[in-house]
Scaffold this active site. Structure first.
Site, PDB file in Angstrom:
ATOM      1  CG  ASP A  31      -2.054   0.958   1.136  1.00  0.00           C
ATOM      2  OD1 ASP A  31      -2.394   1.376   0.011  1.00  0.00           O
ATOM      3  OD2 ASP A  31      -2.613   1.321   2.189  1.00  0.00           O
ATOM      4  CG  ASN A  79      -7.888  -2.041  -5.043  1.00  0.00           C
ATOM      5  OD1 ASN A  79      -6.987  -2.843  -4.790  1.00  0.00           O
ATOM      6  ND2 ASN A  79      -8.167  -1.040  -4.207  1.00  0.00           N
TER       7      ASN A  79
END
Ligand code: IPE
Ligand code: IPE
Ligand code: MG
Length: 252
Positions: A31, A79
């Site tokens: 991330d 996502n």
């Protein structure tokens, strides 16, 4: 104190204490790509592109130091809601990684597997995933699970549906349902649960990663580094921190 050498054989100052407890299975939530790019005034896609190089470096390093299983979170079921342009650029990055893996990683010992609902990807990407997995099927090194269109909840739903269908067809008896059986219906069947889960970029959440498997994983959240900058030293730091943890599994 052993010194690990990098690919070029050049000694880097990478040390892990000799009494270190190496995790068998590491999970990484890769991330911070977007923030990395934003800090530099670059488009988010630039962060993904540098992040994919970091992924290759860290995966090879994990294999070199003797990690047996590595699961990286590359694209979640959530996502897809990102701007189309960003999703398209991520798909391009996946494609170029797989072409590289198929054509150039011939000497690798790493065995690549894709975990997640891959049926949602384009036929071309699905075919490349298949070729990547098949190309490494005989390898006996580290297992690298790449989680794409992966969500821990979706994984459990898929497992429950498959269990129900196996009961209906008589392949399975209801009485045989236990924790081990459920684990066997997950993408990570036959693999140990992750010992250590690393999340750079400082977010204190799982974001739907390995929900079932992480029941007793040790989390190391690193708030001083975004994924594109994540280094081998950062990996060592996380392992050293893991090694200090007292894993009790509910005992004393
Ligand atoms: C992780 O980085 C990569 C993916 C989720 C595909 P992000 O894109 O989430 O980066 P931040 O969290 O916005 O910085
Ligand atoms: C988790 O990161 C997914 C990946 C790294 C692939 P996200 O950036 O999507 O998670 P949130 O939105 O911060 O929870
Ligand atoms: Mg993020």
């Amino acid at each position: 104190m052993p010194i690990f050498n990098n690919k070029k054989g050049k000694s880097e100052n990478l040390t892990l204490p000799s009494d270190i407890i190496l995790p068998k299975h590491i999970g990484i939530i890769m991330d911070g790509n977007g923030r990395w790019a934003k800090k530099r005034g670059l488009p988010r896609t630039a962060g993904h592109s540098v992040g994919s190089n970091t992924f290759k470096t860290i995966a090879r390093y994990c294999s070199e130091i003797g990690i047996k299983y590595l699961t990286v979170y590359a694209f979640s079921t959530e996502n897809w809601k990102r701007p189309q342009e960003e999703v398209i650029s991520l798909m391009k990055i996946f494609k170029s990684y797989m072409l590289e893996a198929i054509n150039e990683f011939k000497d690798e010992t790493i065995k690549i597997r894709f975990i997640g609902d891959t049926s949602k990807f384009s036929p071309e990407l699905q075919d490349l995933m298949k070729q990547t997995e098949e190309g490494g099927a005989d390898r006996d090194g580290m297992v690298l699970n790449i989680a794409v269109n992966y969500g821990g909840r979706a994984e459990i739903v898929t497992a429950v549906k498959q269990i129900c269908s196996d009961i209906e067809s008589g392949k399975l008896d209801k009485s045989s349902i236990d924790e081990k059986l459920i684990s066997d219906y997950l993408y990570t069947a036959d693999q140990p649960d992750p010992d250590l889960i690393i999340r750079p970029s400082g977010e204190y959440r799982t974001s739907n990663f390995l929900l079932w498997q992480s029941a007793y994983s040790e989390y190391v959240i690193m708030d001083n580094v975004l994924w594109p900058d994540f280094s081998k030293e950062n990996l060592n730091e996380a392992i050293i921190e893991y090694s200090k943890r007292n894993r009790r599994y509910g005992g004393i």
